[in-house]
Motif scaffolding. Sequence first.
Motif, mmCIF file in Angstrom:
data_model
loop_
_atom_site.group_PDB
_atom_site.id
_atom_site.type_symbol
_atom_site.label_atom_id
_atom_site.label_comp_id
_atom_site.label_asym_id
_atom_site.label_seq_id
_atom_site.Cartn_x
_atom_site.Cartn_y
_atom_site.Cartn_z
ATOM 1 N N ASN A 1 24.369 38.901 31.003
ATOM 2 C CA ASN A 1 24.883 38.315 29.766
ATOM 3 C C ASN A 1 26.402 38.452 29.642
ATOM 4 O O ASN A 1 27.063 37.582 29.087
ATOM 5 C CB ASN A 1 24.190 38.949 28.560
ATOM 6 N N LEU B 1 20.062 43.004 32.353
ATOM 7 C CA LEU B 1 20.239 41.840 31.469
ATOM 8 C C LEU B 1 21.629 41.843 30.827
ATOM 9 O O LEU B 1 22.257 40.805 30.657
ATOM 10 C CB LEU B 1 19.149 41.805 30.390
ATOM 11 N N ILE B 2 22.104 43.041 30.462
ATOM 12 C CA ILE B 2 23.457 43.138 29.891
ATOM 13 C C ILE B 2 24.494 42.648 30.903
ATOM 14 O O ILE B 2 25.424 41.910 30.559
ATOM 15 C CB ILE B 2 23.745 44.595 29.443
ATOM 16 N N ALA C 1 16.872 36.079 26.782
ATOM 17 C CA ALA C 1 18.047 36.943 26.873
ATOM 18 C C ALA C 1 19.349 36.151 26.816
ATOM 19 O O ALA C 1 20.324 36.596 26.203
ATOM 20 C CB ALA C 1 17.987 37.754 28.174
ATOM 21 N N THR C 2 19.372 34.990 27.436
ATOM 22 C CA THR C 2 20.631 34.248 27.577
ATOM 23 C C THR C 2 20.840 33.156 26.530
ATOM 24 O O THR C 2 21.988 32.844 26.181
ATOM 25 C CB THR C 2 20.710 33.586 28.971
ATOM 26 N N ALA D 1 20.717 40.796 25.151
ATOM 27 C CA ALA D 1 20.062 41.410 26.315
ATOM 28 C C ALA D 1 19.080 42.490 25.873
ATOM 29 O O ALA D 1 17.919 42.523 26.287
ATOM 30 C CB ALA D 1 21.114 41.994 27.251
#
Lengths: 208, 208
Positions: free
Chosen positions: B102, B98-99, B170-171, B194
């Motif tokens: 992002n 996720l990081i 997350a975004t 994230a």
Amino acid sequence: MSPQRVETDFSDEARPARRPGGRSAEVRRRVLDAVRAELVEHGYDALSMDAVADRSAVHRTTVYRRWRDVGGLLADVLAEAAGDEWRPSDTGSLDDDLIAVNREVYAALTGDSPITTALIAASFRSEQAADALRVFWADRYDRCAVIVRRAIERGEISARTDARRLLIAATAPLYHELVLLRTAAGVRLADHAARDAATAARAGAFEA
Amino acid sequence: MSPQRVETDFSDEARPARRPGGRSAEVRRRVLDAVRAELVEHGYDALSMDAVADRSAVHRTTVYRRWRDVGGLLADVLAEAAGDEWRPSDTGSLDDDLIAVNREVYAALTGDSPITTALIAASFRSEQAADALRVFWADRYDRCAVIVRRAIERGEISARTDARRLLIAATAPLYHELVLLRTAAGVRLADHAARDAATAARAGAFEA
């Protein structure tokens, strides 16, 4: 020009302490009503000083003198909205406090009079509208911080929870889905996003 | 007209199977480069068929015939972007997957060439741009769903996790802070959002 500046200019001229709700306040109400109606009906492109003057039946020279340009009108619409006494509901739980906020956001973004969406669209065209919207939202998130403080006091979440991160997490999915992705999401979206953010907060997310 | 339609029209005309990378592809590349450059430099207001034709040095009649109007140009920019082979990184953990996504979103929204922000702004003016952006994002979120499937397979999160809700959580804070609230948030925002979404997922948020 910031929305505060518009407020100040207007207040000086209207001297509300001496003439509360007088002709000057009436003029402002009619002009800002006209701005909102024009924006919702025709969008930013059709928004003009003359159209607002015509619709409000306020003399053009008055509209130009007080608000100067379309950016000044938009900034004052947001300054007026920011001047209300709105406070988030105090339901007794983090989940329900966030759900209450999100249902208001959802209604604002999907309602019959899409003034919020129209102002967001205008913020991509007018620096003054963008500045005023930033100030408006900063104030709204500040007012919502009490939701997080109450949850901390009740022992629901960690005292180290970053209020803004939690509030952004709760509300951002609504703006993203409804304004940018333009999905036809039902009001369940509001409840889901609120509960998901509350669950995250209880699990220690948003800790500074 | 959907972006797919533009793609199809163009492919029929260019017969890419017979002339891969030929004159027709070269024309498209030059025209779409010109659209992006005009959009970043001058915004949607200044975007015109003639300005694009002049900048790309492609004959105006060709630009009008293939793309018809500004909406057609914007839709094709997004259709081309959607036609890439982009896949999210496979880092081995939900947090880092996720990081990685992002940080790409953050770079796209804050980089030197703010084409994403320019297309978002255009989507408030052009129905075709709005439709194309919706299709583009839907495809991107579909491609990212593998992040959630991998996390489920590794046993990091519940098999009942709704992939889209997790990915939006997350975004969305990035789009909200950087595009709508226009805060000057650093790249820490990407990592925070994230990790907060991953924490929420592990705690059982986003369960259908």
